[in-house]
Write a protein that holds these residues in place. Sequence first.
Motif, mmCIF file in Angstrom:
data_model
loop_
_atom_site.group_PDB
_atom_site.id
_atom_site.type_symbol
_atom_site.label_atom_id
_atom_site.label_comp_id
_atom_site.label_asym_id
_atom_site.label_seq_id
_atom_site.Cartn_x
_atom_site.Cartn_y
_atom_site.Cartn_z
ATOM 1 N N GLU B 240 0.927 -1.228 0.061
ATOM 2 C CA GLU B 240 -0.003 -0.084 -0.077
ATOM 3 C C GLU B 240 0.853 1.364 -0.016
ATOM 4 O O GLU B 240 0.588 2.108 -0.763
ATOM 5 C CB GLU B 240 -0.604 -0.133 1.238
ATOM 6 N N LEU B 241 1.938 1.274 0.944
ATOM 7 C CA LEU B 241 2.590 2.561 1.186
ATOM 8 C C LEU B 241 3.383 2.675 -0.070
ATOM 9 O O LEU B 241 3.566 3.892 -0.834
ATOM 10 C CB LEU B 241 3.738 2.159 2.130
ATOM 11 N N GLN B 242 3.845 1.621 -0.958
ATOM 12 C CA GLN B 242 4.730 2.036 -2.204
ATOM 13 C C GLN B 242 4.045 1.657 -3.512
ATOM 14 O O GLN B 242 4.725 1.845 -4.446
ATOM 15 C CB GLN B 242 5.819 0.779 -2.133
ATOM 16 N N PHE B 243 2.732 1.781 -3.458
ATOM 17 C CA PHE B 243 1.916 1.458 -4.592
ATOM 18 C C PHE B 243 2.397 2.407 -5.666
ATOM 19 O O PHE B 243 2.577 2.139 -7.076
ATOM 20 C CB PHE B 243 0.273 1.583 -4.182
ATOM 21 N N MET B 244 2.223 3.720 -5.409
ATOM 22 C CA MET B 244 2.557 4.691 -6.350
ATOM 23 C C MET B 244 3.813 4.550 -7.038
ATOM 24 O O MET B 244 4.162 4.811 -8.245
ATOM 25 C CB MET B 244 2.301 5.985 -5.959
ATOM 26 N N GLN B 245 4.897 4.603 -6.308
ATOM 27 C CA GLN B 245 6.336 4.447 -6.776
ATOM 28 C C GLN B 245 6.531 3.165 -7.322
ATOM 29 O O GLN B 245 7.188 3.069 -8.453
ATOM 30 C CB GLN B 245 7.257 4.566 -5.547
ATOM 31 N N ARG B 246 5.721 2.051 -7.205
ATOM 32 C CA ARG B 246 5.758 0.758 -8.000
ATOM 33 C C ARG B 246 5.137 0.890 -9.319
ATOM 34 O O ARG B 246 5.544 0.255 -10.227
ATOM 35 C CB ARG B 246 5.342 -0.251 -7.097
ATOM 36 N N ALA B 247 3.991 1.519 -9.057
ATOM 37 C CA ALA B 247 3.275 1.550 -10.616
ATOM 38 C C ALA B 247 3.764 2.499 -11.474
ATOM 39 O O ALA B 247 3.559 2.351 -12.938
ATOM 40 C CB ALA B 247 1.773 1.874 -10.106
ATOM 41 N N TYR B 248 4.299 3.646 -11.021
ATOM 42 C CA TYR B 248 4.786 4.797 -12.015
ATOM 43 C C TYR B 248 6.274 4.862 -11.385
ATOM 44 O O TYR B 248 6.453 5.962 -10.850
ATOM 45 C CB TYR B 248 3.836 5.797 -11.675
ATOM 46 N N PRO B 249 7.360 4.141 -11.700
ATOM 47 C CA PRO B 249 8.505 4.394 -11.063
ATOM 48 C C PRO B 249 9.244 5.597 -11.721
ATOM 49 O O PRO B 249 8.993 6.035 -12.677
ATOM 50 C CB PRO B 249 9.379 3.047 -11.594
ATOM 51 N N GLY B 250 10.045 6.119 -10.890
ATOM 52 C CA GLY B 250 10.852 7.307 -11.303
ATOM 53 C C GLY B 250 10.301 8.664 -11.542
ATOM 54 O O GLY B 250 10.879 9.525 -12.144
#
Lengths: 320, 253
Positions: B240-250
């Motif tokens: 949950e915490l990392q969802f955005m950075q994982r889905a849209y890296p960098g």
Amino acid sequence: MPQDNPTAPMDDREPVFQARIDRDEKIEPKDWMPEKYRRTMIRQISQHAHSEVIGMQPEGNWITRAPSLRRKAVLLAKVQDEAGHGLYLYSAAETLGATREDMIADLQSGKAKYSSIFNYPTLTWADIGAIGWLVDGAAIMNQVMLCRTSYGPYARGMVRICKEESFHQRQGYEIMLTLSRGSDQQKAMAQDALNRYWWPSLMMFGPRDDDSPNTQQSMKWRIKRQTNDELRQRFVDQTVPQAEYLGLTVPDPDLHWNKEREHYDFGEIDWDEFWQVVKGNGPCNRQRIAHHVAAHEEGEWVREAALAYQARKASAEEAA
Amino acid sequence: MAASTHPIFEYALALGDDALVLGQRIAEWCSNGPYLEEDIALSNVALDYIGRARMLLSYAGEAEGQGRNEDQLAFTRDCRDFRNLLIYELPRGDFGFTMARQLAVDAFEVPFFEALTRSSDRTLAGIAGKALKESRYHLRHSSGWVIRLGAGTDESHRRMQDGLDQVWGYTPELFQMDAAEAALAESGVAVDRAELRQQWESTLDEVLKQATLGRPADDWQIDGGRRGVHTEHLGHLLSELQFMQRAYPGLEW
């Protein structure tokens, strides 16, 4: 608190009350006021409080998933501000003789309304930007007016709320700006959020003046100082250039600048959708109330314990 | 596994992870508290933890010297590279469990950050000074609730005792020192956690007495957070915490 018979015909105190309003004096909790004024104020203030509280849900939906730690902290602080607004609005309504328990019961039963905008889902991070920019932007239009509303505690509460809301709006706009200067995916996300939140934001100002039976009385009592349509126009005029600056397209083919009026003309709101959501049939109405009820019920044992502890402590102190 | 073994990096990372995962957990209370007042209070606590996490993870990134910032450290490491103690990652549970965990953590963090203000590392000492003020407030809040719930109704007493029993086996890890931390303590940077145990126990005993709650038996303990051996809950917290950075890296947000 003075109690009046609501069915009494025109009271001779009413002209005096109206004269005070006309002189722009603030009405204070202990002052005499027509029962209908009291009921209108309670309805409006509690509705405003409920909006703040229910609004915590769609935004809270993204706290655990915010894309950076800075955004997480800012969003958490924003939602916390909203809880704070809810609290002092409930307190303002309490000065009129309402109780928080009753107001919450009315919210949960559907008798009391809250801003319909919160019955739309927050699907992407851009929705958090759009809510800050559009929803807080629309709310501010209303609230700036309410800083001069005739009921003193409400007007004063609104001054403080307005300061925080403008801060929220800037934060929301800044999210949108970052997205619109970002990757293609981010731009698309921002446009999609604007597409979904534009019309519901315009609906926040309520029905058209012709369909707003309470407006006239509210203007006379200076509860409101501008009509729904005036505020809506002002919002459109302010927001369209902001969308242009973001490079986003407002989803309204009828939108254009009217040189003669010096205002934007814009298309017709889908009033069927508006009334459906008001009646409780929007995408998230049931979810929002169910969430509120579940949290409230889950907290029941905590509230009972706090009361029991307080009572025990009081009786121990009495015995000592 | 963590790419660096720089001792200050490891230390700041571990403390930063503690703050990050608990901040995330407490934030879950937002709009779910028993009172609006409590939503506000718990959001405050969560904000304090997120603030600490940002300072500590940024500092860890600086110490590591490989250009990782707070967000890269928070959002792109997997479960095995997280260094937080297990007590910080446990699910929020009911309000009784949340307050039991919070009491255990607050009663530890007050003396911990007090000691860390005397660290020879000025950055850590500075962060500790801020955290100490916050933790003193947190402890007042959690101990107030533990007392109220313990001495409230039969149900609240039972729930509070359950919460305490469930968290108890995760508390010994608060006082464990590994070799790297011991070496840092030796050089005046880190705090010797083991030394804080007595003060922690006396704080807890005092609160539990007023709350009419029993101190659970010390007959079980689970640890492993500092070695990256977590509970199954952490992976879900991270997803949950990392969802955005994982889905849209960098990307910048």
